[in-house]
Design a protein around this motif. Sequence first.
Motif, short mmCIF file in Angstrom:
data_model
loop_
_atom_site.label_atom_id
_atom_site.label_comp_id
_atom_site.label_asym_id
_atom_site.label_seq_id
_atom_site.Cartn_x
_atom_site.Cartn_y
_atom_site.Cartn_z
N UNK A 72 0.84 -1.21 0.00
CA UNK A 72 0.00 0.00 0.00
C UNK A 72 0.87 1.25 0.00
N UNK A 73 1.91 1.26 0.82
CA UNK A 73 2.82 2.41 0.88
C UNK A 73 3.53 2.62 -0.46
N UNK A 74 3.71 1.53 -1.21
CA UNK A 74 4.34 1.64 -2.53
C UNK A 74 3.37 2.15 -3.60
N UNK A 75 2.11 2.35 -3.22
CA UNK A 75 1.14 2.91 -4.13
C UNK A 75 0.26 1.93 -4.86
N UNK A 76 0.29 0.66 -4.45
CA UNK A 76 -0.56 -0.33 -5.11
C UNK A 76 -1.90 -0.45 -4.42
N UNK A 77 -2.99 -0.63 -5.16
CA UNK A 77 -4.27 -1.00 -4.55
C UNK A 77 -4.20 -2.45 -4.11
N UNK A 78 -4.24 -2.72 -2.82
CA UNK A 78 -3.93 -4.06 -2.31
C UNK A 78 -4.89 -4.44 -1.20
N UNK A 79 -5.12 -5.73 -1.06
CA UNK A 79 -5.89 -6.26 0.07
C UNK A 79 -5.23 -7.55 0.52
#
Length: 226
Positions: A72-79
């Motif tokens: 998430x911090x790297x900018x990816x939409x993640x779950x």
Amino acid sequence: MRAPEFLQSTQASYDAIAEAYAAEHPDSLAGRPLERALLTAFVELVRAPGVPGKPPVADVGSGPGYVTARLHEAGLPVFGVDASPRMVALARKAHPELRFHVGSMTALDLPDETLGGIVALYSIIHVPDDHLPAAFAEFRRVLLPGAPVLLGFQSGDEDGHRRLTERYGREIALDYYWRTPDTVAAHLAEAGLELHARVLREPGPGEQLPRAFLLARRPGPVPREV
């Protein structure tokens, strides 16, 4: 449909040790620069032009959620997805801005071709050999063409298995499987996933076995280099 026995025991075991495990491993990547570098490589592959748009990424076996948070911090939409409801609850508490779900990598509750990538660090280690093909087939099913997979697992000169019956002073029934990179790469190929890179790290402090990492991808259109 009743969950496989290995999944039931894995879920119950991590439910029993979730608090102690999360306290010991709030962020296991903090002191592991190689793992962080591989995660950065994964992020770059997700962003490659061969994977259009901004599809979500899944952290499968997300545990306390520190890998999910880094993505998430790297900018990816993640779950995150984890078999343990208690571990999912702790991840939600630690990272309330992120989504975490209870689920199994052998039966992901996702439509076909919806993910831009999958990370599974030290989660296939609890999947028996006869269920690993189903897990990788699920990965291929839910990945978009061209999307990457990053796996991390304990390795060695040959495949092996061990069952732990106690951890953190709690009674558990948790199976661990370590495999050679060749074994896991063969399962990936059988599922229709192409190997991109493999890395083997020697055991660090407190570790007994080497760590192996495989980057693979679902075949699909990729941009031509110029």
